[in-house]
Every structure is written in structure tokens, then in C-alpha cells.
Enzyme design. Structure first.
Site, PDB file in Angstrom:
ATOM      1  N   PHE A 190       0.825  -1.210   0.000  1.00  0.00           N
ATOM      2  CA  PHE A 190       0.000   0.000   0.000  1.00  0.00           C
ATOM      3  C   PHE A 190       0.862   1.265   0.000  1.00  0.00           C
ATOM      4  O   PHE A 190       0.343   2.365   0.096  1.00  0.00           O
ATOM      5  CB  PHE A 190      -0.962  -0.016   1.191  1.00  0.00           C
ATOM      6  N   LYS A 191       2.170   1.075  -0.044  1.00  0.00           N
ATOM      7  CA  LYS A 191       3.094   2.229  -0.050  1.00  0.00           C
ATOM      8  C   LYS A 191       2.525   3.352   0.809  1.00  0.00           C
ATOM      9  O   LYS A 191       2.337   4.482   0.362  1.00  0.00           O
ATOM     10  CB  LYS A 191       3.361   2.705  -1.482  1.00  0.00           C
TER      11      LYS A 191
ATOM     12  N   PRO B 271       0.878   9.928  10.935  1.00  0.00           N
ATOM     13  CA  PRO B 271       0.894   8.690  11.736  1.00  0.00           C
ATOM     14  C   PRO B 271      -0.477   8.059  11.928  1.00  0.00           C
ATOM     15  O   PRO B 271      -0.616   6.838  11.787  1.00  0.00           O
ATOM     16  CB  PRO B 271       1.510   9.146  13.059  1.00  0.00           C
TER      17      PRO B 271
ATOM     18  N   ALA C 274      10.350  -7.020 -16.965  1.00  0.00           N
ATOM     19  CA  ALA C 274       9.666  -5.969 -17.728  1.00  0.00           C
ATOM     20  C   ALA C 274      10.362  -4.602 -17.618  1.00  0.00           C
ATOM     21  O   ALA C 274      10.343  -3.809 -18.550  1.00  0.00           O
ATOM     22  CB  ALA C 274       8.210  -5.858 -17.273  1.00  0.00           C
ATOM     23  N   GLN C 275      10.993  -4.333 -16.477  1.00  0.00           N
ATOM     24  CA  GLN C 275      11.667  -3.038 -16.307  1.00  0.00           C
ATOM     25  C   GLN C 275      13.160  -3.113 -16.651  1.00  0.00           C
ATOM     26  O   GLN C 275      13.893  -2.138 -16.485  1.00  0.00           O
ATOM     27  CB  GLN C 275      11.495  -2.528 -14.877  1.00  0.00           C
ATOM     28  N   GLY C 276      13.610  -4.278 -17.066  1.00  0.00           N
ATOM     29  CA  GLY C 276      14.990  -4.414 -17.557  1.00  0.00           C
ATOM     30  C   GLY C 276      16.005  -4.945 -16.577  1.00  0.00           C
ATOM     31  O   GLY C 276      17.145  -5.202 -16.949  1.00  0.00           O
TER      32      GLY C 276
ATOM     33  N   ARG D  68       4.919  -8.606 -14.241  1.00  0.00           N
ATOM     34  CA  ARG D  68       4.462  -8.879 -15.613  1.00  0.00           C
ATOM     35  C   ARG D  68       5.128 -10.074 -16.282  1.00  0.00           C
ATOM     36  O   ARG D  68       4.459 -10.835 -16.989  1.00  0.00           O
ATOM     37  CB  ARG D  68       4.644  -7.617 -16.484  1.00  0.00           C
TER      38      ARG D  68
HETATM   39  O1  O7M Z   1       7.712  -6.837 -12.668  1.00  0.00           O
HETATM   40  P1  O7M Z   1       6.819  -5.654 -12.899  1.00  0.00           P
HETATM   41  O2  O7M Z   1       7.549  -4.465 -13.411  1.00  0.00           O
HETATM   42  O3  O7M Z   1       5.583  -5.967 -13.663  1.00  0.00           O
HETATM   43  O4  O7M Z   1       6.240  -5.248 -11.447  1.00  0.00           O
HETATM   44  C1  O7M Z   1       7.034  -4.714 -10.446  1.00  0.00           C
HETATM   45  C2  O7M Z   1       6.229  -4.576  -9.182  1.00  0.00           C
HETATM   46  O5  O7M Z   1       7.043  -3.991  -8.183  1.00  0.00           O
HETATM   47  C3  O7M Z   1       4.991  -3.691  -9.303  1.00  0.00           C
HETATM   48  O6  O7M Z   1       4.030  -4.173  -8.386  1.00  0.00           O
HETATM   49  C4  O7M Z   1       5.499  -2.339  -8.839  1.00  0.00           C
HETATM   50  O7  O7M Z   1       4.466  -1.558  -8.291  1.00  0.00           O
HETATM   51  C5  O7M Z   1       6.497  -2.748  -7.765  1.00  0.00           C
HETATM   52  N1  O7M Z   1       7.603  -1.818  -7.548  1.00  0.00           N
HETATM   53  C6  O7M Z   1       8.397  -1.408  -8.574  1.00  0.00           C
HETATM   54  O8  O7M Z   1       8.248  -1.834  -9.717  1.00  0.00           O
HETATM   55  N2  O7M Z   1       9.390  -0.496  -8.332  1.00  0.00           N
HETATM   56  C7  O7M Z   1       9.653  -0.005  -7.108  1.00  0.00           C
HETATM   57  O9  O7M Z   1      10.578   0.770  -6.949  1.00  0.00           O
HETATM   58  C8  O7M Z   1       8.871  -0.442  -6.039  1.00  0.00           C
HETATM   59  C9  O7M Z   1       7.903  -1.389  -6.263  1.00  0.00           C
HETATM   60  C10 O7M Z   1       7.309  -1.951  -5.107  1.00  0.00           C
HETATM   61  O10 O7M Z   1       6.927  -3.074  -5.002  1.00  0.00           O
HETATM   62  O11 O7M Z   1       7.274  -1.153  -4.070  1.00  0.00           O
HETATM   63  C11 O7M Z   1       6.962  -1.687  -2.865  1.00  0.00           C
END
Ligand code: O7M
Length: 216
Positions: free
Chosen positions: A61-62, A67, A173-175, A193
Site C-alpha cells: 500500500f506504499k 501517523p 519488464a523493467q529491464g 508482468r
Molecule cells: O515486474 P513488474 O515491473 O511488472 O512489477 C514490479 C512490481 O514492483 C509492481 O508491483 C510495482 O508496483 C512494484 N515496484 C516497482 O516496480 N518499483 C519499485 O521501486 C517499487 C515497487 C514496489 O513493489 O514497491 C513496494
């Protein structure tokens, strides 16, 4: 969460039936399943409990709020069955300490985002990432999130967080590379992904697990 496969599935699908089918399919190859807004908004908070039948659930949920609001969010996530909740650290020590306090109440983990994996993270997060990692340690969090797209940063963050858990997204997916992230000091890679969009998610998950095994 036991460190067995070193792989966490990011289950960013929005449909309940598909989420359950994928979880069942890949359960043998993942240590945890990360669920965030896409699935919870699509399927409801009860999906956390449903998916936890297959693997421990990390609620992504980042959390980034004052607080009291942060406490309410963490409380709901743990009560729904999450074993861990992901929070931001940039809101400062008081919000983070409150999340850690709630985590302890539920014997759950709090994981803190340091530097994100996408290019835009270099705008504001990267310059502060090491400070965020330090704050995670000082606050008693269980671990941090660090970018597999920049293994050198994982290495720097590892030096700061010591034996805290590092989970690392950005593979596929992000490299980013799973093997490089683990070699740089990540305990787990997070993959979304590349697994859930694969023709055969189970085979894809297994492939990543084998890649990690080979690099150790
Ligand atoms: O493999 P992907 O790119 O399809 O998914 C990556 C997952 O990690 C996706 O749920 C993103 O919201 C999460 N994520 C990131 O890609 N980058 C970050 O810096 C942080 C997250 C994450 O999970 O934060 C908790």
C-alpha cells in the site's frame, strides 16, 4: 516469510478469478505474493485472505501519510491477513514508527521503500535513498525495497541496512536481472508482468528461481 526461492510475485492483475488461478499455479515457486492497489481495488480487501492460502501476502500500500492515517491503513492490512505491509519512509520518523508499532502488534513485517526502480525515481528519491534506508534501520523496520534496475544501489543500500531484508523489484519488464539483484545483496526479487503475463506463469517463475540458484 521463509527464504527458499528468493522470489516474490507482484500480482498486479485486477480480476479475482485470474489472481487466484495464477497464485495457485506459481505457489511452489514463490516465497510470497505482493498485492497492491490494482488487485485490492479490483477485488476487495478480502482478496488478501484468499491469496494467503497460497503464499504469505505482502500488502503493497506504499503507505505515505500522517501517523494516525498510516496506523489505520496498516491495521486494516494486517487484520485482513497480510504478513507484511510496504510503507514509504519519506513521510518521516513519526509515521514510520507508528507503522512499525502496528506491525509488532500483529507480529507482521514493515518494509520501507528507499529508491524506486523506474527512471523518475532519480528526480527526487535517489538523492535521499540512503537516508531513507538509514531511517528504516533506526525505526526498527524489518526490511527495505531497493531497485533491481540499479544493482549498484542495492549494494550501497545493503551496506547501510546490514541484515535487514531487501526485496528488489524491476526484474524483467523493467529491464533488471534477477541474478544481478541477488548478487548485489537482495534477499528476494519481486517479479510481476514477466510472470503473470507469460503464456505459462509457472514455467516462467521456475525459470527465474533456477536463474537465482545458478548465481549463488
Ligand atoms: O515486474 P513488474 O515491473 O511488472 O512489477 C514490479 C512490481 O514492483 C509492481 O508491483 C510495482 O508496483 C512494484 N515496484 C516497482 O516496480 N518499483 C519499485 O521501486 C517499487 C515497487 C514496489 O513493489 O514497491 C513496494
Amino acid at each position: 516469510m521463509s527464504k527458499n526461492k528468493n522470489l516474490i510475485l507482484a500480482l498486479d492483475v485486477t480480476d479475482r478469478t485470474r489472481a487466484v488461478a495464477i497464485s495457485k499455479d506459481v505457489a511452489d515457486y514463490v516465497d510470497a505474493i505482493k498485492i497492491g492497489y490494482p488487485l485490492v481495488l479490483g477485488a476487495g480487501l478480502g482478496i488478501i485472505n484468499t491469496i494467503s492460502e497460497f503464499a504469505p501476502v505482502i500488502a503493497d500500500f506504499k503507505v505515505a501519510d500522517i501517523p494516525n492515517t498510516a496506523k489505520l491503513i496498516c491495521d486494516l492490512a494486517f487484520r485482513a491477513g497480510a504478513g507484511a505491509v510496504i510503507v514509504h519512509g519519506f513521510t518521516g520518523h513519526d509515521s514510520l514508527l507508528e507503522c512499525v508499532r502496528v506491525g509488532r502488534e500483529y507480529r507482521g513485517d514493515i518494509l520501507v521503500v528507499t529508491e524506486m526502480s523506474h527512471p523518475g525515481a532519480l528526480d527526487f528519491m535517489a538523492p535521499e535513498a540512503l537516508k531513507l534506508a538509514r531511517l528504516a534501520v533506526e525505526s526498527g523496520a524489518c526490511g527495505v525495497v531497493a531497485p533491481a534496475t540499479r544493482p549498484e544501489r542495492v549494494r550501497e543500500i545493503r551496506r547501510i541496512v546490514g541484515d535487514l531484508t531487501i526485496i528488489s523489484p524491476g526484474v524483467g519488464a523493467q529491464g533488471g536481472s534477477a541474478a544481478e539483484a541477488i548478487r548485489a545483496g537482495a534477499d528476494y526479487v519481486i517479479v510481476g508482468r514477466s510472470i503473470y503475463n507469460a503464456r505459462n506463469p509457472r514455467i516462467e517463475a521456475e525459470k527465474i528461481v533456477r536463474e537465482i540458484e545458478m548465481c549463488r
